[in-house]
Scaffold this active site. Sequence first.
Site: not given
Ligand SMILES: *Cc1c(COP(=O)(O)O)cnc(C)c1O
Length: 374
Positions: A41, A269
């Site tokens: 993701k 700045y």
């Molecule tokens: C983002 C996510 C993961 C992955 O999490 P990590 O800690 O990066 O391994 C797994 N399951 C769900 C439902 C997530 O939202």
Amino acid sequence: MNNEVLLTRPSWIEIDLKAVQFNAKSILKHTDAQRLIAVVKANAYGHGAIKVAQALYDIGVRDFAVATIAEGIELRSALYYENVKIILLGVQDVNQIHEIIKYRLSPAVESVDWLDQALHGMNDSEILNVEIAVDTGMGRMGAHSKQALQDVYDKVKESSLLQLTGVFTHFATADDNNQSYYMKQLKLFEEWVESADIPKKYWHLANSGSSLWHYREINTQTIRVGSVLYGFNPGAPLLKMPIKLHSVLTLKSKIGAVHKLQTGESVSYGATYTAQEPQWVATLPIGYADGYLRRMAGMKVLIDGQIATVVGRITMDQLVIAMDRYHPIDTEVTLIGKSGNKEISIEEFSSYARTIPHEIVTSLSSRLPRVYIK
Ligand SMILES: *Cc1c(COP(=O)(O)O)cnc(C)c1O
């Protein structure tokens, strides 16, 4: 630096895909899992979803997870194979059921209501893959009781258009040391899922934190991990890594301008930095619009394994570093990663920013070209 980068701009990210493959194999071995769902993701946590997913496909990974339908469609365009599963982890708008089916995405589902609405929009030749989400304490989404889970599962079994592909929960405290909350979630999941009699082959519970620190306590036939693939410690700075992962991401830039400040002259700045003695400074074409956060002022960078320091305020597109000697225009500077025998790790970088590694890597903007090292 290759042509791909020269054509765009001299600030870029290098991604080591071999390291991603190494990390995937390492976590499978550590947990003794048979199957890995690669969480890609948010553009694979900023690393490039398609490139990362293809590298993992090459070592046998067939299951991927993203957050949104748009991310799923993008990934499906590259991994169009019949045997590749793409899970949608977040809550989805049921009105987009046609996109979900067209691109063969497997949405996380929490209620009978959602399934009824989805079925209403489907025709008899369509099949929807369903990942049942169980909320055992994360409080974001999922069937929230034994009965609610039973109802969703019954619905899936009874409809010929619905195909179960998984059942999962997400841990709130896998990467910190709240062991009792973790165990409470685990017990609820086991109790509810066993009561509904959903076979173990469908279960996936372990995120990176669980896979690293809790793999003995849970069913890890299938693990569902993001962070570990990208080589950082999701429990930093609290927890130590039980296995050695390879770092994947390097953030680099090149000196665009060099000046010697005279005593009393200031930078950027607000003129917050003033040279106390004659001082070599250089400008790098990278700023907070690239995800080099404004609060990183004062952070170190590396030039040939030597430390230089970000001085004055970070601006949208540029920042200034103070150097202990002259370096010419075009000199390579490392902002995250290894240089000579020194390293600025993502963990160190995020701790300076008072945040977690995840937020740093997902903040690196699309303006930075990604260069893939095979
Ligand atoms: C983002 C996510 C993961 C992955 O999490 P990590 O800690 O990066 O391994 C797994 N399951 C769900 C439902 C997530 O939202």
